[in-house]
Design a protein around this motif. Structure first.
Motif, PDB file in Angstrom:
ATOM      1  N   ARG A 245      13.813  36.179  -0.262  1.00 48.98           N
ATOM      2  CA  ARG A 245      13.916  35.062  -1.202  1.00 48.98           C
ATOM      3  C   ARG A 245      13.768  33.725  -0.471  1.00 48.98           C
ATOM      4  N   ILE A 246      14.411  33.609   0.672  1.00 53.84           N
ATOM      5  CA  ILE A 246      14.336  32.377   1.468  1.00 53.84           C
ATOM      6  C   ILE A 246      12.904  32.117   1.908  1.00 53.84           C
ATOM      7  N   TYR A 247      12.215  33.155   2.364  1.00 49.60           N
ATOM      8  CA  TYR A 247      10.822  33.000   2.783  1.00 49.60           C
ATOM      9  C   TYR A 247       9.913  32.711   1.587  1.00 49.60           C
ATOM     10  N   LYS A 248      10.131  33.415   0.469  1.00 52.62           N
ATOM     11  CA  LYS A 248       9.277  33.238  -0.706  1.00 52.62           C
ATOM     12  C   LYS A 248       9.396  31.828  -1.276  1.00 52.62           C
ATOM     13  N   LEU A 249      10.594  31.274  -1.258  1.00 53.19           N
ATOM     14  CA  LEU A 249      10.808  29.918  -1.764  1.00 53.19           C
ATOM     15  C   LEU A 249      10.315  28.848  -0.785  1.00 53.19           C
ATOM     16  N   GLY A 250       9.969  29.258   0.419  1.00 53.46           N
ATOM     17  CA  GLY A 250       9.472  28.314   1.406  1.00 53.46           C
ATOM     18  C   GLY A 250      10.566  27.507   2.085  1.00 53.46           C
ATOM     19  N   ILE A 251      11.801  27.947   1.960  1.00 51.64           N
ATOM     20  CA  ILE A 251      12.923  27.246   2.593  1.00 51.64           C
ATOM     21  C   ILE A 251      12.781  27.311   4.105  1.00 51.64           C
ATOM     22  N   LEU A 252      12.464  28.477   4.608  1.00 51.56           N
ATOM     23  CA  LEU A 252      12.188  28.695   6.034  1.00 51.56           C
ATOM     24  C   LEU A 252      10.951  29.567   6.162  1.00 51.56           C
ATOM     25  N   GLN A 253      10.362  29.540   7.328  1.00 50.34           N
ATOM     26  CA  GLN A 253       9.203  30.383   7.624  1.00 50.34           C
ATOM     27  C   GLN A 253       9.588  31.373   8.722  1.00 50.34           C
ATOM     28  N   PRO A 254       9.057  32.592   8.673  1.00 52.55           N
ATOM     29  CA  PRO A 254       9.410  33.583   9.697  1.00 52.55           C
ATOM     30  C   PRO A 254       9.153  33.109  11.122  1.00 52.55           C
ATOM     31  N   PHE A 255       8.081  32.361  11.332  1.00 53.05           N
ATOM     32  CA  PHE A 255       7.758  31.960  12.705  1.00 53.05           C
ATOM     33  C   PHE A 255       8.746  30.940  13.269  1.00 53.05           C
ATOM     34  N   THR A 256       9.543  30.297  12.410  1.00 50.94           N
ATOM     35  CA  THR A 256      10.572  29.384  12.926  1.00 50.94           C
ATOM     36  C   THR A 256      11.963  30.011  12.893  1.00 50.94           C
ATOM     37  N   ALA A 257      12.215  30.909  11.950  1.00 55.68           N
ATOM     38  CA  ALA A 257      13.552  31.484  11.779  1.00 55.68           C
ATOM     39  C   ALA A 257      13.786  32.730  12.624  1.00 55.68           C
ATOM     40  N   GLU A 258      12.717  33.393  13.045  1.00 55.27           N
ATOM     41  CA  GLU A 258      12.849  34.655  13.776  1.00 55.27           C
ATOM     42  C   GLU A 258      12.400  34.505  15.224  1.00 55.27           C
ATOM     43  N   GLN A 259      13.025  35.299  16.060  1.00 52.75           N
ATOM     44  CA  GLN A 259      12.588  35.412  17.454  1.00 52.75           C
ATOM     45  C   GLN A 259      12.567  36.898  17.787  1.00 52.75           C
ATOM     46  N   ARG A 260      11.497  37.332  18.412  1.00 54.66           N
ATOM     47  CA  ARG A 260      11.378  38.732  18.817  1.00 54.66           C
ATOM     48  C   ARG A 260      11.726  38.839  20.299  1.00 54.66           C
TER      49      ARG A 260
END
Length: 123
Positions: free
Chosen positions: A47-62
């Motif tokens: 939901r957070i990604y779909k609404l554009g609140i955050l993007q995976p490339f900024t919120a996640e670290q592998r």
């Protein structure tokens, strides 16, 4: 890089006193913190990604491991999840965030910029 996590201790939220960039949590830790099942956490994250609140490339670290990689989420995602999930620990985290915003007696100014309509506020 050593990372720190937020956890519940005696019914209270414990946030380590470190730089916010050092707080990162994986899915299992978030499930434990918010006291939800993994599908509920994943739905909130989508939901957070779909609404554009955050993007995976900024919120996640592998983080690379021998058997693959581990995905950890930054403090922004942890806070965003707290506002998407309705459990006691999420409520505690929301209350902490809001209380910290108004902890000082100084006024808070938030500037908003709307680039679509070319209206800008100066702060």
């Amino acid at each position: 890089m050593k990372r720190e996590i937020i956890h519940m201790e005696g019914g209270r939220i414990v946030i380590p006193a470190v730089h916010p960039d050092k707080i990162r949590m994986d899915e299992a830790e978030l499930v434990g913190l918010f006291n939800v099942v993994a599908p509920t956490l994943r739905a909130a994250k989508r939901r957070i990604y779909k609404l554009g609140i955050l993007q995976p490339f900024t919120a996640e670290q592998r983080i690379p491991l021998k058997e693959g990689y581990q995905v950890v989420y930054n403090l922004e995602m942890i806070f965003a999840l707290a506002f998407q999930i309705n459990t006691y620990p999420a409520q505690q985290l929301r209350e902490y965030i809001i209380s910290r915003l108004f902890q000082t007696e100084k006024s808070m100014v938030i500037c908003m910029v709307n680039s679509n309509h070319k209206s800008y506020l100066k702060c």
